[in-house]
Enzyme design. Structure first.
Site, short mmCIF file in Angstrom:
data_model
loop_
_atom_site.label_atom_id
_atom_site.label_comp_id
_atom_site.label_asym_id
_atom_site.label_seq_id
_atom_site.Cartn_x
_atom_site.Cartn_y
_atom_site.Cartn_z
N ASP A 107 57.96 -75.81 29.94
CA ASP A 107 58.13 -77.16 30.46
C ASP A 107 57.69 -78.12 29.35
OD1 ASP A 107 58.40 -79.26 32.37
OD2 ASP A 107 57.78 -77.87 33.94
N ASP A 209 60.79 -82.43 31.32
CA ASP A 209 60.23 -83.18 32.43
C ASP A 209 60.64 -84.66 32.35
OD1 ASP A 209 58.20 -83.33 34.65
OD2 ASP A 209 57.34 -84.80 33.27
N GLU A 256 69.80 -86.09 20.39
CA GLU A 256 68.88 -85.71 19.31
C GLU A 256 68.07 -84.47 19.69
OE1 GLU A 256 66.46 -88.99 17.93
OE2 GLU A 256 68.21 -90.28 17.73
N HIS A 330 58.41 -77.29 42.75
CA HIS A 330 57.01 -77.64 42.97
C HIS A 330 56.86 -79.07 43.50
CE1 HIS A 330 58.22 -79.24 39.16
NE2 HIS A 330 57.11 -79.95 39.06
N ASP A 331 57.95 -79.83 43.52
CA ASP A 331 57.88 -81.20 44.04
C ASP A 331 58.49 -81.33 45.43
OD1 ASP A 331 56.73 -82.19 41.67
OD2 ASP A 331 58.69 -82.49 40.75
C1 NOJ Z 1 58.23 -84.40 37.31
C2 NOJ Z 1 57.45 -83.19 37.67
O1 NOJ Z 1 58.31 -82.27 38.29
C3 NOJ Z 1 56.33 -83.65 38.58
O2 NOJ Z 1 55.65 -82.56 39.16
C4 NOJ Z 1 55.40 -84.51 37.77
O3 NOJ Z 1 54.41 -85.03 38.62
C5 NOJ Z 1 56.15 -85.67 37.12
N1 NOJ Z 1 57.40 -85.27 36.52
C6 NOJ Z 1 55.33 -86.30 36.04
O4 NOJ Z 1 55.31 -85.50 34.89
#
Ligand code: NOJ
Length: 533
Positions: A107, A209, A256, A330-331
């Site tokens: 990541d 990310d 890039e 995870h979100d």
């Molecule tokens: C997206 C990630 O999936 C999330 O878990 C994180 O809190 C935010 N970006 C900030 O990096």
């Protein structure tokens, strides 16, 4: 076997047509009893992942970090957090994974660092520090307030005032995650070298990310109000992120990044975004970037709706733009928690038989649910900073359930997040030898993708439109596989245009090999894949 490039574009490595499996490292496997998952723990589970049949692992951030946002607050991009292991452990992970034909994606968190990163400490020290311009500092607005109206998911301004130097710095997330200044060429060059550091070590690519935040409106103009704004919504959702996300100029950065990754063969990266499907084609470049497709997250279980979504997405992609499908992360809530276990099986079958790379989330393969977590045990800052609002993301990040032993076999210590209380009957050990459980459904589907090019790389051909079922064919050369997924709780009869054939799999895992005619009978929540005559 010769490859048909009209099916899998030539710039996409073969391995990237297999499943990517997302791992929250702190929750996967603890080797030393400190309650946190770690790299040696993960290495000890590679045999399982090989048995399951995944092609690549995407690891949550493993870098040194105060872990205020599960590692998405990086304090050093070129080292490993001692909680998770060492650089030597990464090298061993790469070697052991590659030996099993499993690829590793890290990541990469380019939009922001931790406030504890030495770069930010220097930047904050004084206005004329050479690193001042590495972050986004601006003078207060004439009324002394923040420079613009941008707000974030924490329902706060994207700007925090640094009293000592009298300027605001920008953070698209928490104040402890200051945004890097991607207009600064030194920042770009340094971050590109970070990529090279890991590529040289042998990682196979990255998940990027918060990709859409990397480039902002150079004038930092106020965001306009959203058309459907209302006082009940979070302030961030009452605004259209027109000037803070997905802004012209971002494509150049993505190109890039692509250029750097393509210095190394057979690599890819997946760019995180939550954009509508018509925006995604903009962020493909030389086939290396895969803008993540988040349309199946928190899925609305309606066959027509899902069919339209798939067809629209497919319709926007050009021949060299390869799709991907994400069900959980995870979100987001866990699929089995959101849809229930029966539907989760059908959803798995959909994800693993659609055209494109499936991006699985650890624990989906055993049907892990959303865990109940007592407020005093919550870790996620979205929960801690906005208590009582149900915004936390801990319930989908709980430890992997390996067995019915204490702490689900995840740790000998006290787990950093509690183990979900269904672990005694939802765990790998118990399901492995039970041929009908969801774990074996995933394993069989992953194997079928490898056995049948139609499923791995074949064209997507929609079949009958039916509100009860999703019906499509996958085709590679002469091989054709029909997929029929009953979205209802009742048995149905359906007559797809494609005809009948031999059953490769039923989501019930009980009638493989049966011959079925053109008129198909499906049980409640049953999905089938049929090799057509
Ligand atoms: C997206 C990630 O999936 C999330 O878990 C994180 O809190 C935010 N970006 C900030 O990096």
């Amino acid at each position: 076997m010769a490859r048909d490039d009209s099916l899998l574009p030539s710039h996409i490595p073969d391995w990237a047509s297999g499943a990517v499996y997302q791992i929250v490292v702190p929750s996967y496997m603890d080797s030393n009893g400190d309650g946190w998952g770690d790299l040696p723990g993960l290495i000890s589970r590679l045999d399982y992942l090989q048995w399951l049949g995944v092609s690549a692992l995407w690891l949550s951030p493993i870098y040194p970090s105060p872990l205020l946002d599960m590692g998405y607050d990086v304090a050093d991009y070129t080292d490993v957090n001692p909680r998770f292991g060492t650089l030597a452990d990464i090298d061993r992970l790469l070697e052991e994974a590659h030996r099993r034909d499993i690829h590793i994606l890290l990541d990469f968190v380019p939009n922001h660092t931790s406030h504890e990163h030495p770069w930010f400490k220097e930047s904050k020290a004084c206005r004329d520090n050479p690193r001042r311009d590495w972050y986004l500092w601006r003078d207060p607005a004439p009324d002394g307030g923040p420079p613009n109206n941008w707000t974030n998911q924490f329902e706060q301004s994207d700007w925090t005032l640094d009293e000592a130097t009298g300027q605001y710095y920008m953070h698209s997330f928490m104040p402890e995650q200051p945004d890097l200044n991607w207009w600064n060429p030194e920042v770009r060059a340094t971050m590109f070298d970070v990529l090279r550091f890991w590529l040289k070590r042998g990682v196979d690519g990255f998940r990027i990310d918060a990709m859409v935040h990397l480039y902002k409106d150079p004038l930092l103009r106020d965001n306009p109000p959203a058309e459907d704004s209302s006082p009940e919504k979070w302030p961030a959702w009452n605004m259209l992120p027109a000037f803070s996300q997905d802004v012209g100029g971002l494509q150049e950065i993505v190109r890039e990044l692509c250029g750097v990754v393509s210095e190394y063969p057979e690599r890819i990266f997946i760019g995180e975004n939550h954009l509508p499907p018509e925006r995604l084609p903009l962020y493909y470049c030389s086939g290396l970037t895969h803008p993540s497709n988040s349309q199946l997250l928190d899925l609305e279980w309606d066959a027509i709706h899902v069919r339209r979504m798939i067809d629209r997405y497919e319709g926007f992609l050009t021949a060299d733009q390869w799709p991907n499908w994400i069900l959980g992360s995870h979100d987001n809530q866990r699929v089995a928690g959101h849809l229930g276990l029966e539907r989760a099986r059908v959803a798995a079958m959909m994800q693993l038989t659609l055209r494109g790379t499936p991006i699985m989330y650890y624990g989906e393969e055993i049907g892990m649910h959303n865990a109940d977590i007592q407020p005093d045990l919550e870790r996620d800052q979205l929960a801690l900073r906005m208590p009582g609002r149900g915004r936390g993301r801990d319930f989908q990040r709980t430890p992997m359930q390996w067995s019915g032993e204490a702490n689900a076999g995840f740790t000998h210590g006290k787990p950093w997040l509690p183990v979900a209380d269904d672990f005694e009957h939802t765990n790998v050990e118990q399901q492995r030898d039970d041929p009908r459980r969801i774990l074996n459904l995933y394993r069989r589907l992953l194997a079928l993708r490898k056995e049948h090019d139609a499923l791995r790389i074949g064209r997507y051909i929609p079949d009958v439109l039916d509100k009860r079922a999703l019906v499509y064919v996958r085709q590679a050369d002469a091989e054709r596989v029909l997929v029929v997924l009953n979205f209802t709780e009742k048995p149905i009869e359906i007559t797809p245009r494609a005809g009948g054939g031999r059953l490769l799999i039923s989501s019930y895992l009980d009638r493989e090999g049966d011959y079925v005619g053109a008129k198909l009978s499906l049980r409640a929540n049953e999905g089938v894949a049929i090799e057509l005559d």
